[in-house]
Design an enzyme around this catalytic site. Structure first.
Site, PDB file in Angstrom:
ATOM      1  N   GLY A  32       0.846  -1.192   0.000  1.00  0.00           N
ATOM      2  CA  GLY A  32       0.000   0.000   0.000  1.00  0.00           C
ATOM      3  C   GLY A  32       0.878   1.237   0.000  1.00  0.00           C
ATOM      4  O   GLY A  32       2.094   1.152   0.188  1.00  0.00           O
ATOM      5  N   SER A  34       2.662   4.863   0.960  1.00  0.00           N
ATOM      6  CA  SER A  34       3.326   5.366   2.159  1.00  0.00           C
ATOM      7  C   SER A  34       2.250   6.006   3.049  1.00  0.00           C
ATOM      8  O   SER A  34       1.372   6.723   2.550  1.00  0.00           O
ATOM      9  CB  SER A  34       4.385   6.403   1.746  1.00  0.00           C
ATOM     10  OG  SER A  34       5.098   6.842   2.869  1.00  0.00           O
ATOM     11  N   SER A  36      -0.130   4.426   4.522  1.00  0.00           N
ATOM     12  CA  SER A  36      -1.424   3.719   4.449  1.00  0.00           C
ATOM     13  C   SER A  36      -1.674   2.892   5.710  1.00  0.00           C
ATOM     14  O   SER A  36      -2.779   2.379   5.901  1.00  0.00           O
ATOM     15  CB  SER A  36      -1.478   2.820   3.208  1.00  0.00           C
ATOM     16  OG  SER A  36      -0.445   1.853   3.243  1.00  0.00           O
ATOM     17  N   GLY A  37      -0.644   2.736   6.536  1.00  0.00           N
ATOM     18  CA  GLY A  37      -0.823   2.003   7.800  1.00  0.00           C
ATOM     19  C   GLY A  37      -0.103   0.668   7.851  1.00  0.00           C
ATOM     20  O   GLY A  37      -0.348  -0.132   8.758  1.00  0.00           O
ATOM     21  N   SER A  39       3.178  -0.268   8.445  1.00  0.00           N
ATOM     22  CA  SER A  39       4.073  -0.547   9.581  1.00  0.00           C
ATOM     23  C   SER A  39       3.272  -0.694  10.867  1.00  0.00           C
ATOM     24  O   SER A  39       3.530  -1.612  11.667  1.00  0.00           O
ATOM     25  CB  SER A  39       5.103   0.575   9.751  1.00  0.00           C
ATOM     26  OG  SER A  39       5.875   0.684   8.585  1.00  0.00           O
ATOM     27  N   SER A 106       5.859  -1.813  -2.169  1.00  0.00           N
ATOM     28  CA  SER A 106       5.828  -2.806  -3.258  1.00  0.00           C
ATOM     29  C   SER A 106       4.779  -2.433  -4.296  1.00  0.00           C
ATOM     30  O   SER A 106       3.764  -3.120  -4.429  1.00  0.00           O
ATOM     31  CB  SER A 106       5.634  -4.230  -2.709  1.00  0.00           C
ATOM     32  OG  SER A 106       4.687  -4.317  -1.670  1.00  0.00           O
TER      33      SER A 106
END
Ligand code: ADX
Length: 197
Positions: A32, A34, A36-37, A39, A106
């Site tokens: 997703g 940067s 987007s949640g 980590s 990715s």
């Protein structure tokens, strides 16, 4: 490139290690934009699994780019190499019996497909964090969307570089609409349904 190379196998097999850890190894592949949640979800899954006595480990984009992949930038080729290496590491960690959670933008379908091939489709769970770019840009925890808009960084995903929507992820989650706890539960449910937990 693999000329004159022979694969070896020791006395301890993946199945032995899985038995030792009392779990089935697999890779949860989060993809997703940067912010987007990814980590946040990855570390929340890791904590729940660990507390449940599962041996697991997070491979996170920013962290891996500090070390193993510190020679890679954000052009298309470098992103592909980033994902290829991470997939190979995830495969090794699965072979070691661990549950792996990867957290990388990715952005390209072909790279995620290659990751699936490397890891093995029966061990690969692609989870698409579909949080909208508007929401990600509003969050902007690292100030990178702002920098990209100002032209201070180039090739930023969603602004100057594309994000290709996954074709058939096993799960799609919008972190604006569901809490971290709900998302963790949904991911773990998928693993259970597939006999991994
Ligand atoms: S990927 O595209 O190769 O999968 P990866 O997940 O490793 O990316 O790294 C993304 C992180 O690097 C982002 O969360 C952000 O913190 C940082 N970053 C720095 N420059 C860029 C850029 N041009 N595009 C995307 N992310 C960037």
């Amino acid at each position: 490139m693999t000329d004159n190379i022979t694969k070896t196998q020791g006395f301890v097999f993946k199945e032995d290690r899985e038995q030792f850890f009392a779990q089935t190894a697999c890779t949860i592949w989060l993809t997703g934009l940067s912010a987007s949640g990814k980590s946040t979800l990855a570390y929340a899954i890791e904590k729940v699994l660990f507390d449940n006595k599962n041996m697991c480990y997070v491979l996170d984009g920013d962290n891996i780019r500090y070390g193993l992949n510190s020679n890679l930038k954000f052009g298309t080729e470098d992103r592909s190499e980033n994902i290829r290496r991470v997939a190979e590491v995830a495969k090794l960690m699965n072979d070691a019996g661990l549950i792996v959670i990867t957290s990388f933008i990715s952005p390209f379908n072909k790279d995620r497909e290659l990751a699936k091939e490397i890891i093995g489709k029966e061990n690969f769970f692609e989870v698409y964090l579909s949080t909208s770019i508007q929401e990600c840009e509003k969050r902007d925890p690292k100030g990178l969307y702002q920098k990209a808009r100002n032209g201070e960084i180039t090739d930023f995903t969603g602004i100057q570089s594309p994000y290709e929507t996954p074709i058939s992820p096993c799960l799609q989650l919008d972190t604006k609409l569901s809490s971290v706890e709900e998302s963790v539960a949904t991911v773990l449910e998928i693993l259970k349904l597939n006999g991994k937990l």
